[in-house]
Design an enzyme around this catalytic site. Structure first.
Site, PDB file in Angstrom:
ATOM      1  N   GLU A   1       0.702  -3.087 -31.577  1.00 44.97           N
ATOM      2  CA  GLU A   1       1.832  -3.801 -32.175  1.00 44.97           C
ATOM      3  C   GLU A   1       1.349  -4.977 -33.038  1.00 44.97           C
ATOM      4  O   GLU A   1       0.469  -5.737 -32.637  1.00 44.97           O
ATOM      5  CB  GLU A   1       2.729  -4.320 -31.056  1.00 44.97           C
TER       6      GLU A   1
ATOM      7  N   LYS B   1      11.177  -1.965 -34.508  1.00 45.49           N
ATOM      8  CA  LYS B   1      11.346  -2.206 -33.073  1.00 45.49           C
ATOM      9  C   LYS B   1      12.822  -2.466 -32.767  1.00 45.49           C
ATOM     10  O   LYS B   1      13.473  -3.282 -33.428  1.00 45.49           O
ATOM     11  CB  LYS B   1      10.487  -3.399 -32.650  1.00 45.49           C
TER      12      LYS B   1
ATOM     13  N   TYR C   1      12.488 -13.070 -22.941  1.00 46.59           N
ATOM     14  CA  TYR C   1      12.159 -13.660 -21.649  1.00 46.59           C
ATOM     15  C   TYR C   1      10.688 -14.084 -21.617  1.00 46.59           C
ATOM     16  O   TYR C   1       9.887 -13.699 -22.459  1.00 46.59           O
ATOM     17  CB  TYR C   1      12.444 -12.663 -20.519  1.00 46.59           C
TER      18      TYR C   1
ATOM     19  N   CYS D   1       6.305  -1.347 -28.153  1.00 40.91           N
ATOM     20  CA  CYS D   1       6.240  -2.163 -26.942  1.00 40.91           C
ATOM     21  C   CYS D   1       7.518  -2.100 -26.102  1.00 40.91           C
ATOM     22  O   CYS D   1       7.754  -1.145 -25.383  1.00 40.91           O
ATOM     23  CB  CYS D   1       5.873  -3.602 -27.293  1.00 40.91           C
TER      24      CYS D   1
ATOM     25  N   SER E   1       1.296  -5.944 -24.961  1.00 39.43           N
ATOM     26  CA  SER E   1       1.856  -6.270 -23.653  1.00 39.43           C
ATOM     27  C   SER E   1       0.931  -7.230 -22.926  1.00 39.43           C
ATOM     28  O   SER E   1      -0.191  -6.871 -22.570  1.00 39.43           O
ATOM     29  CB  SER E   1       2.029  -4.990 -22.828  1.00 39.43           C
TER      30      SER E   1
ATOM     31  N   SER F   1     -17.693 -31.970 -10.739  1.00 43.56           N
ATOM     32  CA  SER F   1     -17.478 -32.935  -9.661  1.00 43.56           C
ATOM     33  C   SER F   1     -18.216 -32.569  -8.383  1.00 43.56           C
ATOM     34  O   SER F   1     -18.293 -33.373  -7.463  1.00 43.56           O
ATOM     35  CB  SER F   1     -15.983 -33.025  -9.354  1.00 43.56           C
TER      36      SER F   1
ATOM     37  N   GLY G   1     -16.929 -30.082  -6.844  1.00 41.55           N
ATOM     38  CA  GLY G   1     -15.812 -29.398  -6.206  1.00 41.55           C
ATOM     39  C   GLY G   1     -15.695 -27.955  -6.646  1.00 41.55           C
ATOM     40  O   GLY G   1     -16.350 -27.506  -7.596  1.00 41.55           O
TER      41      GLY G   1
ATOM     42  N   ASP H   1     -13.086 -26.251  -7.968  1.00 44.05           N
ATOM     43  CA  ASP H   1     -12.391 -25.920  -9.214  1.00 44.05           C
ATOM     44  C   ASP H   1     -13.339 -25.970 -10.415  1.00 44.05           C
ATOM     45  O   ASP H   1     -13.390 -25.035 -11.222  1.00 44.05           O
ATOM     46  CB  ASP H   1     -11.227 -26.882  -9.438  1.00 44.05           C
TER      47      ASP H   1
ATOM     48  N   ASN I   1      -6.565 -43.598 -10.540  1.00 40.04           N
ATOM     49  CA  ASN I   1      -6.424 -42.891 -11.806  1.00 40.04           C
ATOM     50  C   ASN I   1      -7.331 -43.449 -12.893  1.00 40.04           C
ATOM     51  O   ASN I   1      -7.722 -42.723 -13.821  1.00 40.04           O
ATOM     52  CB  ASN I   1      -4.968 -42.929 -12.259  1.00 40.04           C
TER      53      ASN I   1
ATOM     54  N   GLU J   1      -2.332 -27.846  -8.062  1.00 39.84           N
ATOM     55  CA  GLU J   1      -2.331 -29.249  -8.486  1.00 39.84           C
ATOM     56  C   GLU J   1      -1.332 -29.478  -9.617  1.00 39.84           C
ATOM     57  O   GLU J   1      -0.584 -30.469  -9.613  1.00 39.84           O
ATOM     58  CB  GLU J   1      -3.731 -29.651  -8.954  1.00 39.84           C
TER      59      GLU J   1
ATOM     60  N   LYS K   1       4.228 -34.270 -16.735  1.00 37.86           N
ATOM     61  CA  LYS K   1       2.783 -34.076 -16.833  1.00 37.86           C
ATOM     62  C   LYS K   1       2.463 -32.707 -17.422  1.00 37.86           C
ATOM     63  O   LYS K   1       1.630 -32.567 -18.322  1.00 37.86           O
ATOM     64  CB  LYS K   1       2.129 -34.211 -15.461  1.00 37.86           C
TER      65      LYS K   1
END
Length: 576
Positions: A41, A116, A122, A152, A189, A316, A318, A320, A397, A426, A547
């Site tokens: 497409e 199409k 959505y 599609c 898709s 870090s 960590g 993630d 922070n 998070e 945020k």
């Protein structure tokens, strides 16, 4: 008759480059003896082009390139190309200015155009903003073969399969009434976990219902936050998968329509054993392996298509940042990844050591930039203003924002793309710092819940045969201590995430029910979760919207990501 599928990775807006991809596939199809070539497409302009479609010069350039492509293609080969076509009656009749179209090119000219019909609005889709829906389904002929064309979403209104009708029309049923022998679909898709299984099950059901074989040609690649997995396939009249293309890779395949059998058959190269193996590989566990492949593809294409060659991220110690570093290393090569350690007085020795070990395992470059002195400078600067106040979130922070500033300085100085490392858990509850750890050009795992982060790291260490390099290392890629230690932002002494949040097993289940399944607080409580915890999580999710609105684009791997398809208001009152 032979039909080729070109599973391409178009770049949005690169009309000339995309045209060359189609031309290269056409030359290959000619060598393979194909009569027809299918492309995805909007293959000429890239999907989703969004507001590029508002620019008249863009549409004009696409039209001119389409004509040039038609003349350059092998003349006897029929090629279906996806592009945006002007709606000549749009102004007069009040319709949208464009159609999302499939254009049949052959013998140097445009032979036929198909529009199409079903335009999704959505999730990440917004096609009604730009396109007028086509009114009718249609087909073209090659010899005696009638080939119906869909694009599609035209395939996604199977009322029997879904248990509901999402649109008034059903293009597949309409093509069946026209007596077509074959349906082809040009698709873009987007990927989400488990969608490959749903797609094939839906189309297999449609084939059995209508008795018409279907060829599905999907694009691959990452375009902004959206990832396309490819996974093109063909279904014969019995509903069997008789050809499957690779997932998360460009691919090309040729199959045949047997006029005597009035059905599709697999290519000569794909024997019965090969087809069976491909069918099995088409449905891996809907989990770590496919999510890893999607994220790697998403990072690789975002970096490449945005004109970067190297990335930088904060390490870090960590889990993630470890996962993001591993993904980036696989996506663009460890030589193109820079990890930056920025320990504070609250950073534990093992976090620094864990980050160093990870960097050695991955083979990435690393820089150590302690931030203790910078923290003291901030303390002195703010001393008079903060006098008689206690240490709290503001001071915590500041540490994150110091790190964010340093990373952005490196990004600006050397032209590296900054990758942010926050996960979906998070991001959902706002356990992240604006202009600090949220800094970045791409949020790699912002749609990956914390529990899945752990699962991916364990899979990377113990379940992946294709990418792991333990044979050389004699140990895991992700240091065991990174996986086993309690997660912590290390912004104050002895801090762990569960000082502020529920256990991640609990939190992620609540978040999945709330965000992806749209369950109410009362439904989640009825499922067995503590009422106070549920209400607190719901409140945090709603409060953190400001945020998320300012976050970097995040790669989408779920049905409901905090990205293009998430359209929550910031200023609101939640009284329910």
């Amino acid at each position: 008759m032979k039909i080729a599928i070109a599973q391409l990775n178009p770049t949005i807006g690169d009309i000339f480059g995309n045209s060359n991809l189609i031309l290269e596939a056409a030359k290959k199809a000619e060598v393979e003896g194909a009569n027809l070539l299918l492309t995805p497409e909007l293959s000429l302009i890239g999907y989703p082009p969004r507001d590029l479609l508002i620019d008249p010069s863009f549409i004009a350039a696409a039209g001119a390139q389409l004509q040039q492509l038609a003349q350059a293609l092998p003349p006897e080969l029929a090629v279906i190309v996806g592009t945006a076509v002007p709606n000549a009656d749009g102004v007069k009749l009040g319709g949208k200015p464009l159609f999302n179209s499939a254009v049949l090119l052959q013998n140097g000219a445009v032979k036929q155009v198909f529009h199409k019909r079903l335009l999704p609005t959505y999730d990440v889709f917004d096609e009604d903003r730009y396109f007028e829906p086509g009114e009718n389904s249609n087909y073209f002929t090659i010899g005696e073969l009638k080939i119906g064309v869909t694009i599609c979403e035209d395939l996604w209104n199977n009322e029997e399969f879904w248990g509901k009708r999402s649109y008034a029309g059903d293009p597949v049923s309409d093509l069946a009434k026209l007596g077509v022998d074959l349906v082809v679909n040009l698709s873009a898709s987007p990927y989400c976990a488990g969608k490959r299984r749903v797609r094939s099950a839906m189309l297999q059901h449609s084939v059995i219902r209508c008795g018409i074989p279907i060829i599905y040609a999907n694009q691959i690649g990452g375009n902004d936050d959206i990832i396309f997995d490819g996974s093109s396939f063909a279904v014969n009249r019995k509903g069997d998968l008789i050809q499957v293309l690779a997932s998360f890779e460009t691919d090309f395949a040729v199959l045949e329509y047997d006029a005597a059998k009035q059905d599709l058959v697999g290519s000569n190269q794909q024997n019965a054993a090969g087809i069976e193996a491909a069918q099995l590989s088409f449905y891996p566990a809907e989990g770590d392996a496919e999510i890893w492949a999607a994220l790697v593809l998403g990072v690789r294409d975002y970096v490449r298509k945005c004109g970067f060659s190297k990335v930088v991220l904060g390490l870090s110690g960590g889990i993630d940042s470890a996962l993001v570093a591993a993904i980036a290393s696989c996506a663009i090569g460890p030589e193109n990844v820079l990890g930056v350690l920025m320990p504070s007085p609250y950073s534990s020795d093992h976090s620094v050591n864990d980050a160093l070990e990870l960097a050695r395992n991955l083979g990435i470059a690393i820089e150590l930039l302690p931030i203790g002195d910078l923290m003291k400078t901030y303390d002195r600067t703010l001393a008079n203003l903060f006098v008689n106040t206690t240490f709290g979130i503001a001071e915590e922070n500041i540490q994150s924002r110091i790190r964010g500033n340093l990373l952005m300085a490196i990004s600006n100085k050397f032209g590296h793309l900054l990758l942010s490392t926050g996960n979906k858990s998070e991001m959902a509850v706002g356990y992240c710092t604006l202009y600090g750890d949220m800094n970045g050009g791409l949020a790699v795992i912002s749609d990956v819940p914390k529990t899945r982060v752990y699962s991916l790291c364990r899979w990377l260490n113990y379940g992946s045969e294709k990418i792991k390099n333990q044979a050389d290392l004699g140990k895991e890629i992700i240091p065991v201590n990174i996986i086993s230690k309690a997660p912590s932002a290390e912004l104050k002494p002895g801090q762990i995430d569960q000082d502020s949040l529920p256990d991640y097993d609990v939190l992620d289940d609540i978040l999945q029910r709330l965000i992806e399944h749209h369950e109410s607080a009362q439904q989640i409580i009825a499922a067995g979760h503590d009422e106070a915890v549920v209400k607190r999580v719901v409140k945090l999710v709603r409060q953190a919207e400001f945020k998320r609105r300012q976050a970097a684009p995040g790669l989408k791997i779920s049905d409901r990501a905090f990205g293009t398809g998430w359209r929550m208001p910031i200023a609101k009152v939640s009284s329910y």
